[in-house]
Design an enzyme around this catalytic site. Structure first.
Site, PDB file in Angstrom:
ATOM      1  N   LYS A   1     -28.519 -16.926   2.405  1.00  0.00           N
ATOM      2  CA  LYS A   1     -29.159 -15.826   3.115  1.00  0.00           C
ATOM      3  C   LYS A   1     -30.553 -16.234   3.590  1.00  0.00           C
ATOM      4  CE  LYS A   1     -27.243 -12.113   0.176  1.00  0.00           C
ATOM      5  NZ  LYS A   1     -26.569 -11.288   1.185  1.00  0.00           N
TER       6      LYS A   1
ATOM      7  N   ARG B   1     -16.381  -9.311  -2.842  1.00  0.00           N
ATOM      8  CA  ARG B   1     -14.959  -8.966  -2.768  1.00  0.00           C
ATOM      9  C   ARG B   1     -14.103  -9.920  -3.595  1.00  0.00           C
ATOM     10  NH1 ARG B   1     -15.075  -9.437   3.592  1.00  0.00           N
ATOM     11  NH2 ARG B   1     -17.184  -8.766   3.050  1.00  0.00           N
TER      12      ARG B   1
END
Length: 491
Positions: free
Chosen positions: A269, A343
């Site tokens: 990120k 996820r």
């Protein structure tokens, strides 16, 4: 946490809060505000003064409005007029939150309520007081609010004892979720989180806890959790917490994403997106706190809570874009983006719940995608389910609790994007809406519980940039209040 006491009338002489409401509606042309009728044991001169002060202060009576009036040498010494709006639970929650801030310099406050006030109004007031007075600090620096105790004056204190207990438990558990989420990741890793849960259940023999270590996760095939946690020196964990009262008729599994810090992994990120990633375990904090709250309230519903915990770090052992992961139960995923890690750990937990726990209902909460905020803004979670009744019930509970969520679609034409040439599933397609695709991916792991599953992407509302009503800057504890409301309807 503030000490809340139910009383029949004012017993202290320092600060007194009186509720006001709009004098009328926009349709009838009335303006200003009036003091609510039916306040118990209130001196006539104080009531007359409040009635005169409301128009002089140009009060509107809207929920959360506060006007402070000083009365030197008299009793009470300070009079606070607080707007309760329409007088519903939401209005009283806003009133309680506003008083917690306006009276933070007081040592004690008495709040007058109408003798016939509804229990939900008292609940809203108490929750607002306790949530808005929350502060998180690791040091002693800075001034703390002086307010330590609040008396709530009602017609019959015994009639509201149960509702105040529910409000206090809800607020205490929401504050716990905030504490867990606010804690910096220099302190918080998977082991630390598991230890916090262990400490919370130490004096509760009616709660069962199992914490899987990395070797157990490997032996049982939790490939998603192991892959995401493989790049960190702090190994992953899977916390399984069970509340199983004898009178339970429904079994609910709650799953919460527990990424204790998210660098994005090899798909790293940018710094602005990384600096608040201590909040990436807010889903895990919410489901654990809700389960502890359900046990404290002795709700007659069985709850098994799963929190897959990992730190998504960058190292030579970190999983790579293009790796194929084998999840619990054998389904494989091609991992196209290591910053779509949540996820992957949730997939393991969902598959385990379906195969081994076989609940009646399966719910997961996760700070899953930035797309949640793009679609719905900062305050609203994105809710997904193929079950209309379940979605409606959970949405109603979330709304009643003062939180916000919006049901989103699960379009069939997006499913094809999940296809992979080398694995069963493609974990993070670039096509379509990001939050929707993440939900569709998770649905692939719900098996025969597909029609009894519900997912909430609560990345946006898990964090507040500033104080607003009952929210304080930082972690919000989103989901605890809504889950407890909903779980209470299942008994």
């Amino acid at each position: 946490m503030l000490a809340i006491r139910l009383v029949g009338g004012p017993e202290r002489s320092d600060a007194l809060a009186l509720p006001i409401r709009p004098a009328g509606t926009a349709e009838d042309g009335a303006q200003g505000a009036t003091v609510l009728p039916g306040l118990p044991a209130l001196a006539d001169d104080v009531l007359a003064e409040a009635a005169a002060l409301a128009p002089a202060a140009r009060a509107t009576g809207r929920a959360g409005e506060v006007h402070v009036h000083l009365r030197p040498g008299r009793v009470p010494a300070r009079l606070l007029l607080v707007g309760a709006g329409d007088g519903d639970e939401s209005g009283w929650r806003a009133a309680g939150a506003a008083l917690a801030r306006s009276a933070s310099g007081e040592t004690h406050l008495t709040i007058m309520m109408p003798v016939d006030v509804e229990p939900d109004a008292v609940r809203g007031l108490v929750e607002g007081l306790l949530l808005a007075s929350y502060r998180f600090r690791l040091t002693e620096a800075g001034e703390s609010p002086a307010l330590a105790g609040v008396d709530v004056a009602v017609g019959d204190p015994t009639a509201y004892a149960d509702v105040v207990e529910r409000a206090e438990v809800t607020a205490r558990m929401t504050r716990l979720a905030r504490d867990l989420t606010n804690t910096p990741s220099s302190v918080k890793n998977p082991q630390w989180f598991a230890e916090q849960v262990e400490a919370a259940v130490a004096d509760r023999p009616d709660l069962r806890l199992r914490v899987r270590q990395p070797d157990e996760l490997a032996a049982e095939g939790f490939g998603g959790i192991l892959a995401v946690g493989g790049g960190s020196a702090s190994g992953p964990r899977l916390v399984e917490l069970d509340w199983h009262p004898a009178d339970a008729r429904t079994h609910v599994v709650l799953v919460g994403k527990g990424i204790t810090f998210d660098t994005g992994g090899i798909s790293i990120k940018p710094v602005p997106a990384m600096k608040l990633m201590r909040k990436d375990m807010a889903g895990a904090a919410a489901v654990v706190a809700a389960t502890l709250g359900a046990a404290a309230l002795r709700l007659p519903v069985r709850i098994t809570t799963l929190t897959p915990l990992a730190e998504n770090a960058v190292s030579g052992s970190a999983f790579r874009p293009g790796d194929v992961i084998t999840h619990y139960g054998g389904v494989t995923s091609e991992t196209t983006n290591s910053d779509a890690e949540g996820r992957l750990v949730l997939a393991d937990a969902l598959a385990y719940a379906v195969a081994e726990l076989k609940p009646d209902l399966l719910i997961d909460l996760a700070t899953l995608t930035g797309a949640n905020m793009v679609a719905l803004g900062k305050r609203t979670g994105a809710l997904y389910s193929d079950n209309d009744e379940l979605a409606a019930d959970v949405l109603a509970a979330i709304d009643a609790a003062g939180e916000s969520a919006w049901r989103m679609p699960l379009p069939a034409d997006y499913v094809e994007y999940l296809g992979s040439d080398v694995a069963d599933l493609y974990s993070a397609p670039n096509q379509g809406g990001g939050s929707v695709l993440a939900a569709l991916y998770l649905r692939e792991f719900t098996g025969d519980l597909r029609q009894r599953w519900l997912h909430v992407d609560m990345s946006a509302p898990s964090w507040a940039d500033g104080d607003a009503a009952e929210l304080t800057r930082g972690a919000t504890g989103w989901g605890v209040r809504g889950l407890l409301r909903w779980l209470a309807t299942l008994g």
